[in-house]
Design a protein around this motif. Sequence first.
Motif, short mmCIF file in Angstrom:
data_model
loop_
_atom_site.label_atom_id
_atom_site.label_comp_id
_atom_site.label_asym_id
_atom_site.label_seq_id
_atom_site.Cartn_x
_atom_site.Cartn_y
_atom_site.Cartn_z
N VAL A 58 0.84 -1.15 -0.08
CA VAL A 58 0.13 -0.07 0.12
C VAL A 58 0.92 1.18 0.04
CG1 VAL A 58 -1.87 1.31 1.39
CG2 VAL A 58 -1.90 -1.27 1.28
N VAL A 59 0.60 2.27 -0.95
CA VAL A 59 1.47 3.46 -1.25
C VAL A 59 0.62 4.64 -1.23
CG1 VAL A 59 3.27 4.54 -2.66
CG2 VAL A 59 3.20 1.86 -2.49
N THR A 60 0.92 5.63 -0.73
CA THR A 60 0.55 6.94 -0.62
C THR A 60 1.03 7.60 -1.46
OG1 THR A 60 1.59 7.79 1.23
CG2 THR A 60 -0.75 6.75 1.73
N VAL A 61 0.36 8.80 -2.33
CA VAL A 61 0.99 9.37 -3.33
C VAL A 61 0.45 10.87 -3.54
CG1 VAL A 61 -0.62 8.70 -5.25
CG2 VAL A 61 1.72 9.43 -5.90
N GLN A 62 1.08 11.83 -3.81
CA GLN A 62 0.60 13.26 -3.92
C GLN A 62 0.08 13.31 -5.48
OE1 GLN A 62 3.82 15.73 -3.28
NE2 GLN A 62 3.59 16.01 -1.09
N GLY A 63 -1.11 13.80 -5.52
CA GLY A 63 -1.75 14.16 -6.83
C GLY A 63 -2.10 12.52 -7.38
N PHE A 88 -2.39 2.01 -4.65
CA PHE A 88 -1.97 3.61 -4.51
C PHE A 88 -3.15 4.27 -3.99
CE2 PHE A 88 0.53 1.99 -8.14
CZ PHE A 88 1.75 2.39 -7.72
N PHE A 89 -2.94 5.17 -2.82
CA PHE A 89 -3.88 5.98 -2.24
C PHE A 89 -3.41 7.41 -2.10
CE2 PHE A 89 -4.77 1.81 -0.84
CZ PHE A 89 -6.30 1.53 -0.82
N PRO A 90 -4.26 8.40 -2.02
CA PRO A 90 -3.94 9.81 -1.93
C PRO A 90 -3.33 9.79 -0.52
CG PRO A 90 -6.45 9.56 -2.41
CD PRO A 90 -5.97 8.47 -2.19
N THR A 108 -12.62 -3.44 3.13
CA THR A 108 -13.36 -2.80 2.18
C THR A 108 -13.75 -1.21 2.37
OG1 THR A 108 -15.45 -3.69 3.24
CG2 THR A 108 -14.35 -4.96 1.20
N GLU A 109 -13.61 -0.88 3.66
CA GLU A 109 -13.92 0.50 3.95
C GLU A 109 -12.92 1.54 3.00
OE1 GLU A 109 -11.98 1.84 8.06
OE2 GLU A 109 -12.96 0.01 8.22
N PHE A 110 -11.79 1.10 2.54
CA PHE A 110 -10.64 1.80 2.10
C PHE A 110 -11.02 1.76 0.63
CE2 PHE A 110 -8.55 0.43 5.97
CZ PHE A 110 -8.37 1.55 6.46
N ASN A 111 -11.82 1.13 -0.01
CA ASN A 111 -11.99 0.84 -1.47
C ASN A 111 -12.12 2.08 -2.05
OD1 ASN A 111 -11.50 -1.83 -1.07
ND2 ASN A 111 -13.54 -2.39 -1.65
N LYS A 112 -13.07 3.01 -1.40
CA LYS A 112 -13.42 4.22 -1.94
C LYS A 112 -12.28 5.15 -2.35
CE LYS A 112 -15.09 6.42 2.16
NZ LYS A 112 -14.60 5.32 3.25
N ASN A 113 -11.00 5.08 -1.42
CA ASN A 113 -10.00 5.87 -1.59
C ASN A 113 -8.88 5.42 -2.72
OD1 ASN A 113 -11.31 7.28 0.52
ND2 ASN A 113 -10.10 6.31 2.09
N CYS A 114 -8.85 4.32 -3.08
CA CYS A 114 -8.00 3.71 -3.73
C CYS A 114 -7.89 4.25 -5.16
CB CYS A 114 -8.09 2.06 -4.02
SG CYS A 114 -6.74 1.19 -4.81
N LEU A 115 -6.75 5.03 -5.54
CA LEU A 115 -6.62 5.54 -6.80
C LEU A 115 -6.20 4.44 -7.68
CD1 LEU A 115 -4.20 8.43 -5.73
CD2 LEU A 115 -6.79 8.69 -6.61
N ALA A 116 -5.39 3.60 -7.69
CA ALA A 116 -4.93 2.71 -8.87
C ALA A 116 -4.48 1.17 -8.16
CB ALA A 116 -4.07 3.38 -9.76
N VAL A 117 -4.14 0.20 -8.99
CA VAL A 117 -3.67 -0.93 -8.29
C VAL A 117 -2.79 -1.39 -9.51
CG1 VAL A 117 -5.54 -2.43 -9.19
CG2 VAL A 117 -3.89 -3.10 -7.42
N TYR A 118 -1.70 -1.62 -9.20
CA TYR A 118 -0.74 -2.41 -10.17
C TYR A 118 -0.40 -3.68 -9.83
CZ TYR A 118 4.12 -3.24 -12.29
OH TYR A 118 4.98 -3.69 -13.02
N GLU A 119 -0.43 -4.73 -10.95
CA GLU A 119 -0.20 -6.07 -10.72
C GLU A 119 0.57 -6.72 -11.50
OE1 GLU A 119 -2.79 -9.76 -9.38
OE2 GLU A 119 -3.80 -8.08 -9.95
#
Length: 137
Positions: A58-63, A88-90, A108-119
């Motif tokens: 889990v990684v946070t990112v600006q923008g 990726f999360f803001p 699942t409460e964090f799903n709405k905040n997820c920007l993207a997923v790399y796999e």
Amino acid sequence: MLNKKIKYIFAAGFALLIGYILYDSFSQPTTSDLKGNFKETAVYRNENNTGPIMRIYVVTVQGNPWEEMQKYGDMMPYTKYGSTKVYFFPENMPAPKKLVPDEPNFETEFNKNCLAVYEKDGSGQVKFVKAPFGSGI
């Protein structure tokens, strides 16, 4: 005399080769070189050393630096026949602090905040999905 010149030429060539190897090793790009101020907040790696290795981050990112997110995922460790997944999360929104190996990998409460997923899967195929849970961030 000729033997001495050959030794000097060989030593100079060897020194140049070692210098190039050191330069190349220490000048490789890292995740800190990417724009977006990436920060890992949670990591999971299974302890199965005899089978496929699963890595989840889990990684946070600006923008929303989409290309940088893809590059970040490409730089993460990967083992042949294993899998690597990066969520990726803001940086200013809640993000998971704990991961589990089973889907879903976090609450699942964090799903709405997820920007993207790399796999990257076991065969080395890469998939990058924006708004994987239908989030409108």
